[in-house]
Each structure stands twice: as C-alpha cells, then as structure tokens.
Design a protein around this motif. Structure first.
Motif, short mmCIF file in Angstrom:
data_model
loop_
_atom_site.label_atom_id
_atom_site.label_comp_id
_atom_site.label_asym_id
_atom_site.label_seq_id
_atom_site.Cartn_x
_atom_site.Cartn_y
_atom_site.Cartn_z
N PRO A 113 -18.57 5.42 -4.25
CA PRO A 113 -19.75 5.76 -3.46
C PRO A 113 -19.38 5.99 -2.00
CG PRO A 113 -19.72 3.42 -3.98
CD PRO A 113 -18.62 4.05 -4.77
N VAL A 114 -20.11 6.88 -1.35
CA VAL A 114 -19.91 7.15 0.08
C VAL A 114 -21.09 6.54 0.84
CG1 VAL A 114 -19.73 8.92 1.86
CG2 VAL A 114 -18.55 9.21 -0.32
N ASN A 182 -13.80 9.80 3.48
CA ASN A 182 -12.77 10.74 3.01
C ASN A 182 -12.37 10.47 1.56
OD1 ASN A 182 -10.29 12.51 4.87
ND2 ASN A 182 -10.47 12.51 2.66
N PRO A 183 -13.26 10.74 0.61
CA PRO A 183 -12.85 10.69 -0.80
C PRO A 183 -11.67 11.64 -1.04
CG PRO A 183 -15.23 10.82 -0.63
CD PRO A 183 -14.69 11.08 0.74
N VAL A 266 -22.71 14.57 -4.82
CA VAL A 266 -21.91 15.71 -4.41
C VAL A 266 -20.74 15.85 -5.37
CG1 VAL A 266 -20.46 16.68 -2.58
CG2 VAL A 266 -22.56 15.46 -1.99
N GLU A 267 -20.53 17.05 -5.89
CA GLU A 267 -19.42 17.30 -6.82
C GLU A 267 -18.54 18.40 -6.24
OE1 GLU A 267 -18.55 18.11 -11.57
OE2 GLU A 267 -20.53 17.52 -10.86
N LEU A 268 -17.23 18.14 -6.20
CA LEU A 268 -16.27 19.06 -5.61
C LEU A 268 -15.21 19.43 -6.62
CD1 LEU A 268 -16.83 16.40 -3.62
CD2 LEU A 268 -15.57 17.77 -1.98
N GLN A 278 -19.26 12.10 -5.94
CA GLN A 278 -19.69 10.89 -5.24
C GLN A 278 -21.21 10.81 -5.20
OE1 GLN A 278 -17.81 13.06 -2.64
NE2 GLN A 278 -16.02 12.61 -3.93
N THR A 279 -21.72 9.59 -5.23
CA THR A 279 -23.13 9.32 -4.95
C THR A 279 -23.18 8.68 -3.56
OG1 THR A 279 -23.67 9.00 -7.27
CG2 THR A 279 -25.17 8.05 -5.64
N PHE A 280 -24.15 9.13 -2.77
CA PHE A 280 -24.28 8.63 -1.40
C PHE A 280 -25.31 7.52 -1.36
CE2 PHE A 280 -21.79 12.25 -0.77
CZ PHE A 280 -21.29 12.26 0.52
N VAL A 281 -24.95 6.45 -0.67
CA VAL A 281 -25.81 5.28 -0.55
C VAL A 281 -25.87 4.85 0.91
CG1 VAL A 281 -25.26 4.49 -2.89
CG2 VAL A 281 -23.91 3.65 -0.98
#
Length: 283
Positions: A113-114, A182-183, A266-268, A278-281
């Motif tokens: 998670p970000v 920075n994933p 977000v998918e990259l 990532q899922t943002f929290v």
C-alpha cells in the motif's frame, strides 16, 4: 533473468524467476539482492547456478513480493524527460537533464500500500523505467560505457505530492520523499532479457482507467546518456536506482482529473518488466 525478493517486510529472501515460471531461492549464494551482491558478480553466479540446476525451488504462493533491490544507496530521479510530459505541465523542454534526489527509504514493494501523506490534496502517479546500477560509474568517457554499469531494469512508480513539491519549496524533495512513495518491481530484469530500453511501452491505469500510455522511445535523454551524464556529477554505485522520467498523463497535467484518494488503485506495466499494483490509503 528476473531477480526478486519475497517475504514479509524486512524478512525477504532473494530469489530468481526461471523461464519456466518456477522460483528458486538464492539464499545459498547471497544474503540479499543489494549493492554488494551486484558488485561482486552475483548475477553471473546466479546464472551459473541456474544452468547447473543446483538452486532449491521455493513456492511463492501467498508470499509478499518486496522491492527487487534491498537498501539502494540513493534514488536519483530525472524530471521532465518526455517531451509530452513537459508540455502537459507547462514546462519548457529541458536542454539538460533535470535531476533531483528521492529518499531511498521511499522504496517499497510493487504491491505494498502507498500512504497518502497527512494534509495531502494532490498525490499523483508517475510510471517510470528504473535503472539499477551494477558497477560503479564514475566520470564515464561517453554514453557507450554506460551499458556495462547497468545491472538491469524495473518498474518504478515515482509517486509525487504536487502541492508539497511545487508550492511549498523551491526544491522538489518535500513532494517526492514521503513515506512509501517509490514502489519498485516486481523484478529486476537483466539487460539481456529486458530488451532495448529505448523501445519499451509504459502504461498506468487508475481504478481501471488508463491515464498514461507512453514509450521510452520518446525520452528526451535515453538511459545510457543519463548514466553517463550523472557520472560526471556523482558516483553511481551498485544498487543505486535511477528513475528516468514519466510520459504524459499525470493528474498534474490533466485539468479536472482528480488526484489520488484513499481506496484508489493504480496499476503499472512496462513491456517485459511485469506489472505492479498499489492501493492508496491515508497515512
């Protein structure tokens, strides 16, 4: 060859993903995939062990994937390195690379998670090709010498808080170095398998809607030039990461497009380098 690190945060084990899809542990060869491993010929040792069939298989099912490089010494970033991105932000196309640094502790796993910082209203996304240094680069004579200094490539999400970055300071650091910004990963892909770094498609989607769809062929300064250029001003050491810039399609350049909020995903993806999500929290 695809190198990865699997396991809980702080307990990752080094591994390699073979061509047949099996995963093999590298614990008998190294304690981790880090600068020391890269500097000491670790990739060649892994390649030899794979050929010999001497590595133990590991079942990755249910295991977290961490960043493919442990504890990078520094994360060097290049801003405005795609002409369309410079244009969408209203910035002049740079004549020399725009360079800034990012706190290395921002590097997290590709599916972690970000955290949206407290007080943030403009958390933004940036899909980027990351270059991982494998051999010291110091005053390289020309860009042609850069290839020998590159261990491989990975996907990077250079997450940014635009208000912190552009409105709070003359420097960009405040909006770039927030926790988990920075994933990286899922893999470190060696140059022989990654393909031409000047011709890789990049894509990013927010909640399933494509926002960025670019190609590294549109970089203003290609990866070999960047490694050469940076080596004139700093020593690049094994394990260092270079984020090479992002194409158009960030929230900053899309008027009316909402910035990231809690629960957004977000998918990259980058050709040959895999996919991260990532899922943002809220922090």
């Amino acid at each position: 060859m695809k190198l990865l690190r699997i396991g809980a945060t702080g307990e990752e084990i080094p591994a390699v993903l073979a061509e047949d899809g099996r995963v093999f542990a590298l614990s008998e060869l190294t304690g981790d995939i880090d600068g020391e491993f890269l500097a000491s010929g670790g990739i060649d040792r892994v390649r030899a062990a794979l050929a010999e069939g001497s590595l133990p298989a590991v079942d990755p099912a249910g295991l977290r994937i961490g960043a493919p490089v442990a504890r990078p010494g520094k994360v060097v970033c290049i801003g405005l390195n795609y002409r369309d991105h410079a244009e969408e932000t209203g910035a002049a196309v740079p004549e020399r690379p725009v360079v800034f640094m990012k706190d290395p502790s921002t590097v997290v796993g590709p599916y972690d998670p970000v955290l949206i910082p407290r007080g943030s209203v403009k958390t933004d996304w940036e899909v980027e090709l990351a270059v991982v240094i494998g051999r010291e680069a110091r005053y390289l004579a020309d860009p042609g010498e850069a290839a020998d200094c590159i261990a491989g490539y990975a996907i990077s999400n250079d997450v940014s808080e635009r208000e912190f970055q552009l409105e709070y300071s003359a420097q960009w650091d405040l909006g770039k170095s927030c926790e988990s910004f920075n994933p990286l990963g899922p893999w470190l892909v060696t140059p022989d398998e990654a393909g031409d770094p000047r011709a890789l498609g990049l894509q990013l989607a927010v909640n399933g809607e494509v926002r960025q769809d670019g190609d590294t062929k549109n970089m203003i300064f290609d990866v070999h030039y960047l490694v050469w250029y940076l080596s004139q001003y700093m020593v690049l050491r094994p394990g260092d990461v270079i984020n090479t810039g992002t194409p158009a399609g960030v929230a900053l350049g899309l008027p009316g497009t909402p910035y990231l909020r809690e629960g957004d995903t977000v998918e990259l993806s980058i050709d040959g380098l895999g996919t991260q999500r990532q899922t943002f929290v809220n922090a």
